[in-house]
Structures are given as C-alpha cells and as structure tokens.
Design an enzyme around this catalytic site. Structure first.
Site, short mmCIF file in Angstrom:
data_model
loop_
_atom_site.label_atom_id
_atom_site.label_comp_id
_atom_site.label_asym_id
_atom_site.label_seq_id
_atom_site.Cartn_x
_atom_site.Cartn_y
_atom_site.Cartn_z
N ARG A 122 0.84 -1.21 0.00
CA ARG A 122 0.00 0.00 0.00
C ARG A 122 0.87 1.25 0.00
O ARG A 122 0.97 1.96 -0.99
CB ARG A 122 -0.95 -0.02 1.21
CG ARG A 122 -2.08 1.01 1.13
CD ARG A 122 -1.68 2.41 1.58
NE ARG A 122 -1.16 2.45 2.93
CZ ARG A 122 -0.63 3.53 3.47
NH1 ARG A 122 -0.53 4.66 2.77
NH2 ARG A 122 -0.14 3.51 4.71
N ASP A 123 1.55 1.51 1.09
CA ASP A 123 2.35 2.72 1.21
C ASP A 123 3.48 2.74 0.20
O ASP A 123 3.87 3.79 -0.31
CB ASP A 123 2.89 2.83 2.63
CG ASP A 123 3.43 4.22 2.95
OD1 ASP A 123 3.44 5.08 2.06
OD2 ASP A 123 3.84 4.45 4.10
N HIS A 134 5.12 4.18 12.81
CA HIS A 134 5.32 4.16 11.35
C HIS A 134 6.38 5.22 11.04
O HIS A 134 6.10 6.42 11.11
CB HIS A 134 3.99 4.48 10.66
CG HIS A 134 4.06 4.50 9.17
ND1 HIS A 134 3.43 3.55 8.39
CD2 HIS A 134 4.63 5.37 8.29
CE1 HIS A 134 3.63 3.84 7.10
NE2 HIS A 134 4.36 4.94 7.03
N HIS A 163 9.48 6.83 8.56
CA HIS A 163 10.09 6.94 7.23
C HIS A 163 11.59 7.22 7.37
O HIS A 163 12.02 7.88 8.31
CB HIS A 163 9.41 8.05 6.43
CG HIS A 163 8.09 7.63 5.86
ND1 HIS A 163 7.72 7.90 4.56
CD2 HIS A 163 7.06 6.94 6.40
CE1 HIS A 163 6.52 7.40 4.33
NE2 HIS A 163 6.09 6.83 5.44
N CYS A 203 4.63 9.49 0.46
CA CYS A 203 3.27 10.03 0.46
C CYS A 203 3.14 10.95 -0.74
O CYS A 203 3.89 11.93 -0.84
CB CYS A 203 2.96 10.78 1.75
SG CYS A 203 1.32 11.54 1.76
N ASN A 236 10.12 4.27 3.29
CA ASN A 236 9.76 3.71 4.58
C ASN A 236 10.96 3.00 5.20
O ASN A 236 11.97 2.75 4.52
CB ASN A 236 8.64 2.68 4.41
CG ASN A 236 7.28 3.32 4.19
OD1 ASN A 236 6.67 3.80 5.12
ND2 ASN A 236 6.82 3.32 2.95
#
Length: 323
Positions: A28-29, A222, A224, A255, A264
C-alpha cells in the site's frame, strides 16, 4: 587547567520486549508512491511469499477511487487472497466511510483511517480538516457496529513530528487528535512520521505522552527513512514498549501529497535490527531478502532502499530465538 568531568554511568532499567511485529505496508504505502502498476498476480505472490517468511500482518492495499490511485485498484482481489492464508491479519487503508464500507464488505481484519495532525497536509491528502476526519471516524465506527463486523479500526495520526507543507506540528495537537480518535470510536491508534522529520529524542518524548493517553490501545509506530533515522526511531519507541512497527520491503514508499516523503523503514533491515537486539519477530530474514530481490526485479527502474541486501547478514548473526 580544566578538570575532566567524570563519565556518567548510564543503566537501562527497562528490558526490551521479547517479541515485536512488523506489519508489511509495501503493498500500500510502497506501491502508492511509485509509477509502476504491479499486476495483481505479482501482488498475490508477494503476499504469499511474505506469509511464508513469517509475516502475519500485511497491509494489502487501500480502498481509494481507482482514478486517483490506479496502483491500488485491485485491493479487493488482493484482500480476498490474503484472507485465505492461515493466521494472517490483513489490513487496508480507508480514507473515508465509503472506503470503510468496502473494507467491511471484503472482510478486512483491520482498517486504518489516516488523520494528519498537520492541517495543511490533511487538506492536501484527504481534502478534510483533522477534525472532519475525527467526525468520519465516528461514522465509520457506527457503520462497523451496525454491520455486526469484527473489523478492527485503527486511527493513524500522521505528520506527527512535522510536515513539509506546514512545518512544525505541535505535540499538544497530536495528542488532542489521538484522544479525539479514541473518543470517536477507534479501537486503537498509531503515530506516523510521514515525512521523516522525527529523531529518537522526539520519538521518545511524544510516544511516552501518547502511551499515557492510549495505553495498550497505542499499537504501532510508522517511521520513514527520509533522513536515515527510521531504525533509530523504531528503537526509541521499542525501548518504551512499542511492539508493532510498519515497514516496507526494500524501503519503498512515501506520500504523494507530502513533498520529500520518501522511503519507509525497510522491512528486512528492521527485522535484522530487532532480531540482533534479541527481539523475536518470527521472520525468516533470508526468505525476506529473497523476496526483496524478486520485488525489486518487478519494480525495475523504481528507487529501492535498505542496507542489509548489500552487506548481507554478519557471520556471527544469531536470531533472537538463538540468544
């Protein structure tokens, strides 16, 4: 003459957790931030191989309009496959009530509603103010309960340590929104360093206060790696007792609505760090590295990140179970 000050003896009083979970978010990300549209069959292979390597929590996509994010248009199909794998908790990102309804219909184990503590990023990312997202959380909780669904709801507070669009984000605002999400019906909450502005001290400071608000309903960090601090920040949260971290194979991700939000934490690097520290992840790192090579091949031409794949495991490496 100046005398040399005595060295300060530092002792750690809190033992590290015995176990930690790495939630894979590359599907997803990671994929939402690159141009390549990975075929559904390869996504399913990714999920199957990650599960075989020991991953038990995977974010398989996002229920957003395909015209806005064609990379994730097949989320329902990937979710349906993930649901066939034993012991796998399959999660999806949902930007609104409509997305949540699709997650409930698809039987997702968990849906994550992102909320940005940065007003500017919130408008760019979801076209809603942070408080409008809180209101959406209330509607999602009501819909989940009315459907008799067992899908968990996570409220993820992003740009928690700063924002490229807005700059500073006040700690008090992050904590206010964390509490508001819980009050609106989130089963649990998490914090995200969307643009890689955090540092270990800032992580310790904010997470410590977040834990006072959410307790065991604080579920995940989460981070990065935009400025190379993702693993250090995860370690800072780990030392406060956080035991779940998002990461993306090969460090892909970012993003689309936050300039500079690249990379990430790499799943394989984070797994190595945790295992080397004696924290059991249940992951087969060699299998993760093999999967990384496959995924990097599928995404030829896209930027990938990470260090372990270059250097390999140290000859004296012992996984946590062997400590």
């Amino acid at each position: 003459m100046h005398s040399t000050p005595p060295l300060t003896r530092i002792t750690r009083t809190t033992a590290l957790p015995a176990r930690a979970i790495i939630r894979e978010v590359g599907l997803r990300d990671g994929l939402q931030s690159i141009q390549t549209i990975l075929p559904t069959a390869q996504k399913i292979e990714w999920v199957r191989a990650a599960h075989a390597a020991g991953q038990r929590e995977i974010e398989v996509g996002s229920f957003v309009p395909p015209r806005l994010m064609p990379q994730l248009a097949d989320t329902a199909d990937v979710l349906a496959f993930a649901k066939t794998l034993p012991g796998l908790l399959a999660s999806v990102l949902v930007p609104n009530l409509k997305g949540a309804e699709r997650a409930i219909e698809g039987g997702a184990d968990l849906m994550i509603l992102p909320l940005s503590a940065s007003h500017a990023h919130s408008l760019a990312n979801l076209r809603k103010t942070p408080d409008e997202v809180v209101a959406e959380m209330g509607r999602i909780r009501a819909a989940r309960d009315a459907a008799g669904s067992r899908t968990l709801i996570e409220g993820g507070v992003g740009t928690a340590w700063g924002c490229t669009l807005q700059g500073d984000v006040k700690v008090s605002e992050v904590l206010r929104l964390l509490q508001a999400l819980l009050d609106a019906g989130a089963d649990r909450v998490s914090l995200a360093d969307t643009v890689g502005y955090a540092n270990p001290h800032a992580v310790s400071t904010l997470v410590e206060q977040a834990l006072k608000i959410a307790g065991d309903r604080f579920c995940c960090g989460h981070f990065h790696d935009t400025r190379g601090l993702a693993l250090a920040n995860a370690a800072a949260a780990l030392q406060l007792g956080v035991t779940r971290f998002d990461a993306s194979l090969a460090g892909i991700g970012g993003c689309p609505h936050a300039p500079g939000a690249s990379g990430n934490a790499a799943t394989e690097d984070l797994a190595f760090m945790l295992e080397a520290m004696g924290v059991d992840t249940g992951l087969d790192i060699d299998a993760l590295l093999a999967l990384r090579a496959r995924v990097a091949g599928w995404l030829a031409g896209e930027a990938t990140h990470g260090a372990l794949w270059r250097a390999g495991l140290p000859s004296n490496f012992k996984p946590a179970a062997a400590h």
